[in-house]
Design an enzyme around this catalytic site. Structure first.
Site, short mmCIF file in Angstrom:
data_model
loop_
_atom_site.label_atom_id
_atom_site.label_comp_id
_atom_site.label_asym_id
_atom_site.label_seq_id
_atom_site.Cartn_x
_atom_site.Cartn_y
_atom_site.Cartn_z
N ARG A 115 8.03 -3.13 22.31
CA ARG A 115 7.98 -3.48 20.94
C ARG A 115 9.26 -3.60 20.42
NH1 ARG A 115 5.36 2.02 18.02
NH2 ARG A 115 3.58 0.86 18.41
N LYS A 141 7.13 4.27 4.51
CA LYS A 141 6.89 5.84 4.26
C LYS A 141 7.94 6.49 3.64
CE LYS A 141 3.40 7.68 5.41
NZ LYS A 141 2.16 8.10 4.55
N THR A 155 0.93 -1.32 0.09
CA THR A 155 0.03 -0.04 -0.14
C THR A 155 1.02 1.23 -0.05
OG1 THR A 155 -2.07 -0.90 0.80
CG2 THR A 155 -1.58 1.49 1.48
N THR A 188 5.28 11.16 7.84
CA THR A 188 5.50 10.98 8.93
C THR A 188 6.65 11.58 9.60
OG1 THR A 188 5.51 9.23 11.03
CG2 THR A 188 5.81 8.33 8.72
N ASP A 189 7.14 11.91 10.94
CA ASP A 189 8.18 12.23 11.43
C ASP A 189 8.85 10.76 11.60
OD1 ASP A 189 6.66 11.18 13.62
OD2 ASP A 189 7.27 12.86 15.08
N GLU A 190 8.36 9.76 11.68
CA GLU A 190 9.03 8.55 11.88
C GLU A 190 10.06 7.97 10.94
OE1 GLU A 190 6.63 5.24 13.62
OE2 GLU A 190 5.16 6.89 14.18
N TYR A 240 6.89 -0.08 9.10
CA TYR A 240 6.13 1.33 8.71
C TYR A 240 6.90 2.45 8.30
CZ TYR A 240 3.27 5.41 9.75
OH TYR A 240 2.71 6.66 9.39
P1 NAD Z 1 -5.46 5.35 9.12
O1 NAD Z 1 -5.02 4.14 9.44
O2 NAD Z 1 -6.64 5.68 10.22
O3 NAD Z 1 -6.28 5.57 7.83
C1 NAD Z 1 -5.74 4.99 6.66
C2 NAD Z 1 -6.79 5.03 5.72
O4 NAD Z 1 -6.31 4.67 4.52
C3 NAD Z 1 -8.05 3.90 6.03
O5 NAD Z 1 -9.40 4.77 5.48
C4 NAD Z 1 -7.86 3.16 5.03
O6 NAD Z 1 -9.00 2.37 4.62
C5 NAD Z 1 -7.20 3.59 3.81
N1 NAD Z 1 -6.22 2.42 3.07
C6 NAD Z 1 -5.31 1.87 3.57
N2 NAD Z 1 -5.00 1.18 2.60
C7 NAD Z 1 -5.62 1.42 1.39
C8 NAD Z 1 -5.45 0.92 0.16
N3 NAD Z 1 -4.56 0.19 -0.44
N4 NAD Z 1 -6.16 1.91 -0.80
C9 NAD Z 1 -7.00 2.86 -0.58
N5 NAD Z 1 -7.06 3.21 0.79
C10 NAD Z 1 -6.50 2.52 1.76
O7 NAD Z 1 -4.39 6.16 9.20
P2 NAD Z 1 -4.24 7.69 9.77
O8 NAD Z 1 -3.42 7.49 11.11
O9 NAD Z 1 -5.24 8.66 9.47
O10 NAD Z 1 -2.96 8.36 8.77
C11 NAD Z 1 -3.18 8.94 7.47
C12 NAD Z 1 -2.02 9.29 6.95
O11 NAD Z 1 -1.22 10.10 7.70
C13 NAD Z 1 -0.92 8.05 6.59
O12 NAD Z 1 -0.46 8.37 5.51
C14 NAD Z 1 0.18 8.11 7.90
O13 NAD Z 1 1.40 7.74 7.47
C15 NAD Z 1 0.22 9.69 8.08
N6 NAD Z 1 0.63 10.13 9.46
C16 NAD Z 1 -0.30 9.65 10.43
C17 NAD Z 1 -0.07 10.06 11.72
C18 NAD Z 1 -0.76 9.52 12.97
O14 NAD Z 1 -0.44 9.85 14.10
N7 NAD Z 1 -1.83 8.92 12.69
C19 NAD Z 1 1.11 10.96 11.69
C20 NAD Z 1 1.77 11.43 10.71
C21 NAD Z 1 1.41 11.09 9.51
P1 TYD Z 2 1.35 4.42 18.75
O1 TYD Z 2 0.20 5.24 19.01
O2 TYD Z 2 1.31 2.99 18.05
O3 TYD Z 2 2.35 5.39 17.72
P2 TYD Z 2 3.61 5.36 17.17
O4 TYD Z 2 4.06 4.28 17.30
O5 TYD Z 2 3.36 5.71 15.71
O6 TYD Z 2 4.51 6.18 17.95
O7 TYD Z 2 2.39 4.51 19.94
C1 TYD Z 2 2.71 5.46 20.72
C2 TYD Z 2 3.80 5.33 21.78
O8 TYD Z 2 2.81 4.41 22.70
C3 TYD Z 2 4.92 4.25 21.25
O9 TYD Z 2 6.07 4.74 22.05
C4 TYD Z 2 4.25 3.07 21.43
C5 TYD Z 2 3.41 3.12 22.77
N1 TYD Z 2 2.55 2.24 23.15
C6 TYD Z 2 2.40 1.47 24.19
O10 TYD Z 2 3.33 1.68 25.34
N2 TYD Z 2 1.28 0.56 24.38
C7 TYD Z 2 0.44 0.19 23.46
O11 TYD Z 2 -0.56 -0.68 23.55
C8 TYD Z 2 0.63 0.74 22.17
C9 TYD Z 2 -0.30 0.82 21.13
C10 TYD Z 2 1.78 1.85 22.01
#
Ligand code: NAD
Ligand code: TYD
Length: 351
Positions: free
Chosen positions: A288, A161, A102, A132-134, A157
């Site tokens: 993790r 990205k 994806t 993402t910052d990751e 992941y």
């Molecule tokens: P999410 O997992 O909640 O949503 C992802 C969406 O993408 C879902 O609606 C899913 O159905 C759709 N999707 C997945 N695979 C697909 C495919 N093959 N074709 C079409 N649609 C597909 O994710 P999110 O947290 O809303 O993140 C959205 C974006 O922002 C991502 O690109 C993520 O890398 C980025 N991002 C997220 C965070 C965060 O903290 N959540 C931070 C920085 C960047």
């Molecule tokens: P997460 O929400 O999965 O975001 P990311 O890994 O993208 O930063 O996790 C945030 C932080 O919380 C990360 O350091 C992992 C930790 N974490 C736990 O300690 N327990 C959990 O069950 C989850 C899901 C995350």
């Protein structure tokens, strides 16, 4: 003429807030929300705007190259805001392939369809990749991620990205596709799937289930309210410079365990439980693998160049977030049934 804007992943957490903002703020845009509706995509997130005249939902998978070409040929979009992705680090450790398909192949398909459809006529066009910052890897106790920080992704992941960011830049450099990329810190807020830290822990506290803290709990994240991310995306889409990257962050670092303790206090208050009740659920579990120690964003570029700053304080955002999950138990119950239950049982089997 009406602008046609494709937003991918619009049924997910951040995407749904971005779709709502654009549909409501720009009635003269036609917003096409493309989403495959994986476990993380939920059209319930967009119930309030689903009948808006400037909104269309298309169920499609970005890994399907032919479907992407056809969609672009049908709409000849003016712009794309690409959010669709597999987004959860723990799932990427269990099944990296889905992330490569994806996040990498899907992004390549969108770039290729844009290139073919726009045919070197890039006037007014823009490909915006939400990242993402990751991708920058892990920080020590000090320092911040800048836009110039070298990429050093540590999880499947973040590697996927990073690969997609590189592809977007390569298409910009090689074929002159106008692009922008933003790298944002951890988001929180309504509609986040309860596999990520805050919604998972809110849901577990509600159900008196253990709060699985990975490792020593001293991992640090920089938290941003999702609406402020959507506002930043709007600003960068309209005012960001082509070819530029902008870091987005909350100026808001928290060690996991401190954040969890604060959440427990707030949850006790909101649920009318005795002080200290929720904190008793804190349970340290196996770490993790490859867990990044600290993320912290220097968001001064977007602040200085585009005048963006977070509008919601963390206290206010956290309070609103808890209230939303408590008021939307049906949403939580829907998304945590079935397949999610299987994932949860496997992920936390040895806790
Ligand atoms: P999410 O997992 O909640 O949503 C992802 C969406 O993408 C879902 O609606 C899913 O159905 C759709 N999707 C997945 N695979 C697909 C495919 N093959 N074709 C079409 N649609 C597909 O994710 P999110 O947290 O809303 O993140 C959205 C974006 O922002 C991502 O690109 C993520 O890398 C980025 N991002 C997220 C965070 C965060 O903290 N959540 C931070 C920085 C960047
Ligand atoms: P997460 O929400 O999965 O975001 P990311 O890994 O993208 O930063 O996790 C945030 C932080 O919380 C990360 O350091 C992992 C930790 N974490 C736990 O300690 N327990 C959990 O069950 C989850 C899901 C995350």
């Amino acid at each position: 003429m009406q602008k046609k804007l494709l937003i991918t992943g619009g049924a997910g957490f951040i995407g749904s807030h971005v779709v709502r903002l654009f549909v409501q703020k720009y009635p003269d845009y036609h917003i096409i929300n493309l989403d495959a509706l994986t476990y993380a995509g939920n059209l319930e997130n967009l119930k309030d705007i689903e009948h808006a005249p400037n909104y269309t939902f298309v169920k499609a998978d970005i890994t399907d190259a032919e479907a992407m070409s056809e969609l672009f040929a049908t709409y000849t979009f003016d712009g794309i805001i690409h959010l669709a992705a597999e987004s959860h680090v723990d799932r990427s450790i269990t099944d990296p392939n889905a992330f490569i398909q994806t996040n990498v192949m899907g992004t390549a398909n969108l770039l290729s369809a844009a290139k073919t459809t726009w045919k070197n006529n890039y006037e007014g066009k823009r490909f915006y990749h939400v990242s993402t910052d990751e991708v920058y890897g892990s920080l020590g106790a000090t320092g911040f991620f800048l836009e110039t920080t070298p990429y050093d992704p540590q999880s499947p992941y973040s590697a996927s990205k990073a690969a997609s960011d590189h592809l977007v830049r390569a298409y910009g450099n090689t074929y002159h596709i106008p692009f922008v990329i933003t790298n944002c810190s951890n988001n929180y807020g309504p509609n986040q799937f309860p596999e990520k830290l805050l919604p998972l822990f809110i849901n577990n506290i509600r159900n008196n289930k253990p709060l699985p803290v990975y490792g020593d709990g001293k991992y640090t994240r920089d938290w941003l309210y999702v609406i402020d991310h959507a506002r930043a995306i709007d600003m960068v889409y309209h005012n960001g410079k082509n070819g530029e990257t902008y870091n987005i962050g909350g100026f808001n670092e928290w060690q996991n365990i401190e954040l969890i303790k604060l959440l427990c206090v707030k949850m006790d208050e909101k649920l009318g439980r005795d002080a200290g009740t929720s904190a008793k659920l804190i349970t340290y579990v196996k770490d993790r693998p490859g867990h990044d120690r600290r993320y912290a964003i220097d968001a001064n570029k977007i602040k200085n160049e585009l005048s963006w700053t977070p509008s919601v304080t963390f206290e206010e955002g956290l309070s609103r977030t808890i209230d939303w999950y408590l008021a939307n138990q049906q949403w939580l119950d829907h998304v945590t049934s079935g397949d999610y239950q299987k994932y949860y049982n496997t992920q936390y089997a040895h806790s």
